[in-house]
Design a protein around this motif. Sequence first.
Motif, mmCIF file in Angstrom:
data_model
loop_
_atom_site.group_PDB
_atom_site.id
_atom_site.type_symbol
_atom_site.label_atom_id
_atom_site.label_comp_id
_atom_site.label_asym_id
_atom_site.label_seq_id
_atom_site.Cartn_x
_atom_site.Cartn_y
_atom_site.Cartn_z
ATOM 1 N N LEU A 45 -31.032 -94.801 -9.273
ATOM 2 C CA LEU A 45 -30.018 -95.636 -10.058
ATOM 3 C C LEU A 45 -30.288 -95.553 -11.662
ATOM 4 N N TYR A 46 -31.689 -95.580 -11.937
ATOM 5 C CA TYR A 46 -31.826 -95.678 -13.442
ATOM 6 C C TYR A 46 -32.042 -94.158 -13.942
ATOM 7 N N SER A 47 -32.128 -93.086 -12.981
ATOM 8 C CA SER A 47 -32.096 -91.740 -13.485
ATOM 9 C C SER A 47 -30.795 -91.124 -14.036
ATOM 10 N N ASN A 48 -31.104 -89.979 -14.766
ATOM 11 C CA ASN A 48 -30.074 -89.164 -15.416
ATOM 12 C C ASN A 48 -29.664 -88.007 -14.512
ATOM 13 N N ILE A 49 -29.874 -88.520 -13.160
ATOM 14 C CA ILE A 49 -29.135 -87.590 -12.089
ATOM 15 C C ILE A 49 -27.975 -87.488 -11.978
ATOM 16 N N ASN A 50 -27.165 -86.393 -11.970
ATOM 17 C CA ASN A 50 -25.845 -86.400 -11.730
ATOM 18 C C ASN A 50 -25.350 -86.057 -10.185
ATOM 19 N N PHE A 51 -25.181 -87.337 -9.556
ATOM 20 C CA PHE A 51 -24.941 -87.244 -7.978
ATOM 21 C C PHE A 51 -23.830 -86.521 -7.798
ATOM 22 N N THR A 52 -22.863 -86.477 -8.281
ATOM 23 C CA THR A 52 -21.457 -85.898 -7.948
ATOM 24 C C THR A 52 -21.794 -84.347 -7.996
ATOM 25 N N LYS A 53 -22.767 -83.741 -8.770
ATOM 26 C CA LYS A 53 -22.849 -82.379 -9.083
ATOM 27 C C LYS A 53 -24.086 -81.853 -7.894
ATOM 28 N N ASN A 54 -24.797 -82.697 -7.728
ATOM 29 C CA ASN A 54 -26.102 -82.395 -7.081
ATOM 30 C C ASN A 54 -26.007 -82.737 -5.655
ATOM 31 N N TYR A 55 -25.153 -83.544 -5.238
ATOM 32 C CA TYR A 55 -25.249 -84.117 -3.949
ATOM 33 C C TYR A 55 -25.351 -82.982 -2.808
ATOM 34 N N LEU A 56 -24.267 -81.978 -2.911
ATOM 35 C CA LEU A 56 -24.497 -80.983 -2.016
ATOM 36 C C LEU A 56 -25.474 -79.980 -2.007
#
Length: 244
Positions: free
Chosen positions: A95-106
């Motif tokens: 939650l705190y990270s700058n990870i783009n979940f939408t882009k990287n989920y797949l």
Amino acid sequence: KYLRKYSISEILLFLFLAIFPFEKHAAVFVLYALVLSVIITGSYLNFKQNIKENKVLLVLASIYLLYFLRILLQGESTFDLEQKLSLLVFPLTLLYSNINFTKNYLSAKIIYLFSSVASIVCCFLIALYNYSLSDNVSYFFYDKLSFFIHVGYYAMFLCLAMAIALDLFLFSDFSRRRKNIFLISAIILAVGVLFLSAKASLFAMILIFFLFGFRFVQKTKQWKKALLFFLLIIFFGILAYFFL
């Protein structure tokens, strides 16, 4: 050039997912590096935005609070809270990270899926090698087959990977060729779970089949295919019960 598209936290997350089905100790060190990178690159703004988009991660963190409450109610004087600390740290880190979940989920799902498939294939190859030396067929079953991780946990990890494979096979927009690869992956993982023979994972696998079957019928209205699928599952389930 390819890696430059991703942040260091995203690369470490992918690395964690790739290593985890093989070596939990090495995966833990990658997880430490991931947490450190998130502390350096993450921000409170990321935290607020990710909470809005990924409330399920807060639900996972709340499981740790339930665990803490159970210890308090039991009145235990020694708190072994670090055993389950990942239930709290891992969701909050994401939650705190700058990870783009939408882009990287797949991408994350596919990396974990094929790492899990490679892992169980390696387990079968090791079992085959040990069998060739000893003629002992027990190397193909239960804890002797689970070469990398404790059998109870390992089988559940494979169930998660199998759910990902079924989801991609039944409901993704990939080409027929790629969908066939996902189907083969699901079959390999299902065979792995059968041979590992951990009761909780066998129950989980049956539940996964029925849930995905129900979802498939609900979406496509193809009752005949679903019925055939369930009959095949029952048939192979009976064979597995008597022969494995």
